[in-house]
Design an enzyme around this catalytic site. Structure first.
Site, PDB file in Angstrom:
ATOM      1  N   LYS A 116      -8.649   6.612 -19.053  1.00 48.47           N
ATOM      2  CA  LYS A 116      -8.945   6.800 -20.440  1.00 48.47           C
ATOM      3  C   LYS A 116      -7.720   6.353 -21.800  1.00 48.47           C
ATOM      4  CE  LYS A 116     -12.468   7.489 -18.217  1.00 48.47           C
ATOM      5  NZ  LYS A 116     -12.833   8.949 -17.884  1.00 48.47           N
ATOM      6  N   ASP A 158      -7.667  18.886 -13.805  1.00 42.97           N
ATOM      7  CA  ASP A 158      -7.971  17.990 -14.879  1.00 42.97           C
ATOM      8  C   ASP A 158      -7.573  17.528 -16.303  1.00 42.97           C
ATOM      9  OD1 ASP A 158      -8.906  15.151 -15.897  1.00 42.97           O
ATOM     10  OD2 ASP A 158     -10.471  14.738 -14.500  1.00 42.97           O
ATOM     11  N   ARG A 206       0.693  -0.898  -0.071  1.00 44.54           N
ATOM     12  CA  ARG A 206       0.431  -0.126  -0.152  1.00 44.54           C
ATOM     13  C   ARG A 206       1.007   1.240  -0.067  1.00 44.54           C
ATOM     14  NH1 ARG A 206      -1.417   2.074   4.709  1.00 44.54           N
ATOM     15  NH2 ARG A 206      -1.799  -0.637   4.969  1.00 44.54           N
ATOM     16  N   TYR A 235     -16.628  16.763 -15.474  1.00 46.93           N
ATOM     17  CA  TYR A 235     -17.052  16.365 -15.194  1.00 46.93           C
ATOM     18  C   TYR A 235     -18.446  14.640 -14.298  1.00 46.93           C
ATOM     19  CZ  TYR A 235     -16.518  10.627 -14.893  1.00 46.93           C
ATOM     20  OH  TYR A 235     -17.187   8.942 -14.423  1.00 46.93           O
TER      21      TYR A 235
HETATM   22  C1  LIG Z   1     -13.467   9.209 -16.384  1.00 52.12           C
HETATM   23  C2  LIG Z   1     -13.253  10.470 -16.025  1.00 52.12           C
HETATM   24  C3  LIG Z   1     -13.277  10.658 -14.577  1.00 52.12           C
HETATM   25  C4  LIG Z   1     -13.192   9.769 -13.454  1.00 52.12           C
HETATM   26  O1  LIG Z   1     -11.966   8.330 -13.972  1.00 52.12           O
HETATM   27  P1  LIG Z   1     -12.608   7.187 -13.360  1.00 52.12           P
HETATM   28  O2  LIG Z   1     -11.317   6.400 -14.182  1.00 52.12           O
HETATM   29  O3  LIG Z   1     -13.999   6.500 -13.851  1.00 52.12           O
HETATM   30  O4  LIG Z   1     -12.774   6.833 -11.959  1.00 52.12           O
HETATM   31  C5  LIG Z   1     -12.356  11.988 -14.054  1.00 52.12           C
HETATM   32  N1  LIG Z   1     -12.300  13.234 -15.257  1.00 52.12           N
HETATM   33  C6  LIG Z   1     -12.929  12.968 -16.387  1.00 52.12           C
HETATM   34  C7  LIG Z   1     -12.352  13.880 -16.982  1.00 52.12           C
HETATM   35  C8  LIG Z   1     -12.935  11.187 -16.403  1.00 52.12           C
HETATM   36  O5  LIG Z   1     -13.215  11.474 -17.878  1.00 52.12           O
END
Ligand SMILES: *Cc1c(COP(=O)(O)O)cnc(C)c1O
Length: 381
Positions: free
Chosen positions: A195, A170, A46, A98
């Site tokens: 993604k 982000d 961890r 998001y």
């Molecule tokens: C999908 C997404 C998230 C969340 O990520 P997860 O891996 O699904 O928890 C956060 N920000 C953006 C811009 C996203 O497309």
């Protein structure tokens, strides 16, 4: 090192213990100590794991930061970063952020006494109006999901610094291949690595990169204390995906530009959102702060019925949540990714019921265009 070289040679490209050219999956939870507290840098997985560590070094290099942290999902990464705030603090967040970030702010942080204001971060007047004496952080998503609004990172970095705010970006849509917010003045970058970074629809993961040693210490404390770490198998999958990030991003962009131009000229399409189009309100800024416009396009089909009929006729665009993978995906944000946002708020933002989001894959552009053409043609009749 140039971007595509860095994807191959950045981080810890070769296992220091064995010379293996791909850092192995250290499927292990604990490590032998030679004496009490005498160890080789790892005590418990961890706290630290060699496979995860190699990934964390790589993302830190790619984002030009000081340290990286890998989490079990993008939301776990965002939650850990928000964990740097305390009760009584206030955070300003991009308005069409998001859906999961909106949910964590309004349903989780709110319960812990951390307030948030959603503002159009492309509008300096709205930002200034959102600032309060207890504002401690600014969270920006750019380009946004699903309307592809672009915020000026360098300008907001200066504004956040002057106001003494922690500036978090982000970078899921941009990826470090196209844009590096820390180089533009951000303090922290977060990713849903599920993604583009993973890129193959086979791993759920999150990453965070910080700009300073001081933030690194604080975020490592939170990561270790709350424990939402990424496992070694998934860390390895992400490193494997990252090696081709450059090739994939170039291919996504090549296809997206052609498809955006096609949709933009189509009589059955009400509006097209893509930063690469000259008609996009922040087209010039997008070209200046990022090296590419990305692979996401949204367009308004006019109504929910028309959007649903259209996506039912497409054969290469898979109806699914998520984005950023090699295969093209299609979604209806109002009913899927953004369903957790109340309808009045969605309408106010422009996320209409007929809005379709395309995540353009790396198939041949001709096949994708032909597919869209046949699906839109029936609409015209
Ligand atoms: C999908 C997404 C998230 C969340 O990520 P997860 O891996 O699904 O928890 C956060 N920000 C953006 C811009 C996203 O497309």
């Amino acid at each position: 090192m140039k971007p595509r070289t860095k994807l191959i040679h950045g981080g810890i490209p070769i296992d220091p213990h064995t010379g293996a050219v791909s850092v192995p999956i250290y499927q292990v939870s604990t490590y032998k100590q030679d004496g009490v507290g005498v160890h080789k840098g790892y005590e418990y997985s961890r706290t630290g794991n060699p496979t995860r560590h190699a990934l964390e070094r790589l993302i830190a290099d790619l984002e030009e930061g000081s340290a990286g942290f890998a989490f079990a999902s993008g939301m776990a990464a965002i939650h850990a970063v928000f964990g740097l705030l305390r009760s009584g603090d206030h955070v300003i967040i991009t308005d069409d952020v998001y859906g999961g970030t909106y949910r964590i702010a309004t349903k989780v942080l709110a319960r812990q006494g951390i307030e948030s204001t959603f503002a159009d971060t492309t509008d300096p007047a709205e930002l200034a109006a959102a600032l309060r004496p207890n504002t401690k952080a600014l969270f920006v998503e750019t380009p946004t999901n699903p309307l592809l609004k672009v915020t000026d990172i360098a300008e907001l970095a200066r504004w956040a610094k002057a106001a003494g705010l922690l500036f978090i970006v982000d970078n899921t849509f941009g990826t470090p291949y196209w844009q590096t917010p820390i180089a533009l003045g951000a303090d922290i970058v977060v990713h849903s690595a599920t993604k583009y970074l993973g890129g193959h629809s086979d791993v759920v993961a999150g990453l965070a990169v910080v700009s300073s040693e001081e933030l690194a210490e604080r975020l490592h404390f939170t990561q270790n204390a709350t424990g939402g770490v990424l496992g070694p198998q998934d860390s390895w999958l992400l490193m494997r995906g990252l090696k081709t990030l450059g090739l994939r991003m170039e291919a996504h962009e090549h296809n997206a530009r052609r498809i955006a131009a096609y949709l933009d000229g189509h009589s059955e399409v009400v509006a097209v959102y893509y930063p690469g189009l000259a008609s996009h309100p922040q087209h010039e800024l997008a070209g200046r702060q990022a090296r590419g416009y990305g692979g996401i396009i949204s367009f308004d089909a006019g109504s929910e019925e028309r959007a649903v009929a259209l996506l039912g006729r497409l054969k290469y665009f898979t109806l699914a949540e998520s984005l950023g993978a090699v295969e093209s995906l299609i979604s209806l944000p109002a009913k899927m990714t953004h369903a957790s946002i109340p309808k009045e708020r969605r309408d106010a933002l422009g996320i209409t019921d007929g809005l379709i989001r395309l995540s353009i894959g790396i198939e041949d552009a001709e096949d994708l265009l032909e597919d869209l053409e046949q699906a839109l043609k029936i609409e015209e009749e």
